[in-house]
Design a protein around this motif. Structure first.
Motif, PDB file in Angstrom:
ATOM      1  N   THR A  13       0.928  -1.058  -0.086  1.00  0.00           N
ATOM      2  CA  THR A  13       0.092   0.275   0.030  1.00  0.00           C
ATOM      3  C   THR A  13       0.796   1.362  -0.050  1.00  0.00           C
ATOM      4  N   ASN A  14       0.636   2.123  -1.009  1.00  0.00           N
ATOM      5  CA  ASN A  14       1.190   3.408  -1.245  1.00  0.00           C
ATOM      6  C   ASN A  14       2.846   3.156  -1.539  1.00  0.00           C
ATOM      7  N   THR A  15       3.179   1.934  -1.724  1.00  0.00           N
ATOM      8  CA  THR A  15       4.630   1.521  -2.461  1.00  0.00           C
ATOM      9  C   THR A  15       4.170   1.132  -3.796  1.00  0.00           C
ATOM     10  N   LEU A  16       3.426   0.044  -4.085  1.00  0.00           N
ATOM     11  CA  LEU A  16       3.056  -0.512  -5.422  1.00  0.00           C
ATOM     12  C   LEU A  16       1.755  -0.059  -5.810  1.00  0.00           C
ATOM     13  N   LEU A  17       0.832   0.197  -4.925  1.00  0.00           N
ATOM     14  CA  LEU A  17      -0.509   0.248  -5.103  1.00  0.00           C
ATOM     15  C   LEU A  17      -0.847   1.691  -4.384  1.00  0.00           C
ATOM     16  N   LYS A  18      -2.000   2.269  -4.785  1.00  0.00           N
ATOM     17  CA  LYS A  18      -2.697   3.193  -3.903  1.00  0.00           C
ATOM     18  C   LYS A  18      -4.281   2.913  -4.293  1.00  0.00           C
ATOM     19  N   VAL A  19      -5.063   3.567  -3.398  1.00  0.00           N
ATOM     20  CA  VAL A  19      -6.623   3.750  -3.432  1.00  0.00           C
ATOM     21  C   VAL A  19      -6.689   4.616  -4.294  1.00  0.00           C
ATOM     22  N   ARG A  20      -7.666   4.378  -5.530  1.00  0.00           N
ATOM     23  CA  ARG A  20      -8.045   5.272  -6.764  1.00  0.00           C
ATOM     24  C   ARG A  20      -8.764   6.618  -5.816  1.00  0.00           C
ATOM     25  N   ALA A  21      -9.519   6.664  -5.073  1.00  0.00           N
ATOM     26  CA  ALA A  21     -10.186   7.735  -4.314  1.00  0.00           C
ATOM     27  C   ALA A  21     -10.163   7.541  -2.932  1.00  0.00           C
ATOM     28  N   SER A  22     -10.385   8.580  -2.472  1.00  0.00           N
ATOM     29  CA  SER A  22     -10.337   8.558  -1.186  1.00  0.00           C
ATOM     30  C   SER A  22     -11.519   7.631  -0.372  1.00  0.00           C
ATOM     31  N   VAL A  23     -11.495   7.186   0.769  1.00  0.00           N
ATOM     32  CA  VAL A  23     -12.589   6.282   1.362  1.00  0.00           C
ATOM     33  C   VAL A  23     -13.799   7.050   1.198  1.00  0.00           C
ATOM     34  N   CYS A  84      -7.726  -0.299  -6.494  1.00  0.00           N
ATOM     35  CA  CYS A  84      -6.681   0.289  -6.350  1.00  0.00           C
ATOM     36  C   CYS A  84      -6.032   0.686  -8.032  1.00  0.00           C
ATOM     37  N   ARG A  85      -5.157   1.740  -7.663  1.00  0.00           N
ATOM     38  CA  ARG A  85      -4.321   2.057  -9.085  1.00  0.00           C
ATOM     39  C   ARG A  85      -2.915   1.701  -8.833  1.00  0.00           C
ATOM     40  N   VAL A  86      -2.271   0.795  -9.787  1.00  0.00           N
ATOM     41  CA  VAL A  86      -0.889   0.484  -9.587  1.00  0.00           C
ATOM     42  C   VAL A  86       0.145   1.782 -10.034  1.00  0.00           C
ATOM     43  N   PHE A  87       1.079   2.163  -9.337  1.00  0.00           N
ATOM     44  CA  PHE A  87       1.845   3.150  -9.660  1.00  0.00           C
ATOM     45  C   PHE A  87       2.534   2.882 -10.935  1.00  0.00           C
ATOM     46  N   SER A  88       2.810   3.984 -11.752  1.00  0.00           N
ATOM     47  CA  SER A  88       3.247   3.669 -13.147  1.00  0.00           C
ATOM     48  C   SER A  88       4.727   3.082 -13.244  1.00  0.00           C
ATOM     49  N   ASP A  89       5.656   3.318 -11.940  1.00  0.00           N
ATOM     50  CA  ASP A  89       6.812   2.505 -12.009  1.00  0.00           C
ATOM     51  C   ASP A  89       6.879   1.398 -11.342  1.00  0.00           C
ATOM     52  N   VAL A 163      11.637  -2.903   0.264  1.00  0.00           N
ATOM     53  CA  VAL A 163      11.287  -1.444  -0.499  1.00  0.00           C
ATOM     54  C   VAL A 163       9.790  -0.974   0.282  1.00  0.00           C
ATOM     55  N   GLY A 164       9.788   0.067   1.100  1.00  0.00           N
ATOM     56  CA  GLY A 164       8.560   0.546   1.553  1.00  0.00           C
ATOM     57  C   GLY A 164       8.356   1.874   1.559  1.00  0.00           C
TER      58      GLY A 164
END
Length: 215
Positions: A13-23, A84-89, A163-164
């Motif tokens: 969470t917040n390393t590879l993926l992030k939630v698309r919108a707020s809760v 979730c959205r996968v970070f582009s990198d 990595v985190g």
């Protein structure tokens, strides 16, 4: 003689993926289906209060209270964290690790749904194992969860990187155990407190950092 690097452990969470919108935004969308018109800001605030209460009263998804992750999240909008959205990198960084001959694992403060989420996001095949706090019975920054990961790796801490994005949970804890911890600092919050060789502004920098430990 320095031990060769063999594994890279990953936070999610917040390393590879992030939630698309707020809760709040996600919950309000669900509420609209039932005819309710709610304020996302108010829902966000309420969620944070309730979430902190549950974390305090039933820590680590209620495992010590004979609860599982699904029960713990009862009352939470179904599949909130699967949006979730996968970070582009992320994808390229994982591929780069594999191309260097490194094996990958996950150490995450999450529940058992993580495997399904990673599968949906197309990231699951990169990993040899997943350790969630629910299954481990402890959460980061408890070093025991990293001990369990090292057992899965079957090697010494000196042959493992991590990595985190969390300064305490990921960076300080892994470093305290002799693991090569790298802090993902996308917004440069820690540029004055973390050595540059330990800090990543993006996952694109990871490969070059890891190669220095493989020479």
């Amino acid at each position: 003689m320095r031990a060769p690097l063999q594994w890279v452990l990953w936070d999610v969470t917040n390393t590879l993926l992030k939630v698309r919108a707020s809760v709040g935004e996600q919950y309000c969308k669900e509420a609209e289906r039932m005819g309710l018109n709610l304020d996302p800001v108010e829902v966000d605030a309420a969620f944070r209060q309730v979430y902190q209460h549950h974390c305090s009263k039933y820590p680590n998804y209620g495992i010590t209270h004979s609860m599982d992750g699904q029960t713990w999240w009862m009352g939470v909008v179904q599949d909130t964290f699967s949006h979730c959205r996968v970070f582009s990198d992320s994808q390229k960084a994982l591929e780069s690790c594999s191309s260097l001959g490194l094996k990958l694992g996950v150490v995450s403060n999450f529940d058992k749904r993580l495997e399904r989420i990673l599968h949906v996001c197309g990231l699951l095949p990169h990993f040899s194992f997943l350790i969630t706090s629910e299954e481990a019975g402890v959460a980061k920054p408890n070093p025991s969860i990293f001990d369990q990961a090292l057992q899965k790796c079957g090697t010494l801490a000196a042959s493992v990187a991590h990595v985190g994005d969390d300064y305490v949970n990921d960076y300080l804890t892994s470093r305290s155990m002799g693991i090569h911890g790298f802090l993902l600092d996308r917004h440069n919050k820690y540029k004055n407190s973390v050595p540059r060789q330990h800090r990543l502004s993006s996952l694109e920098e990871l490969s070059s950092h890891l190669q220095l430990h493989m020479q």
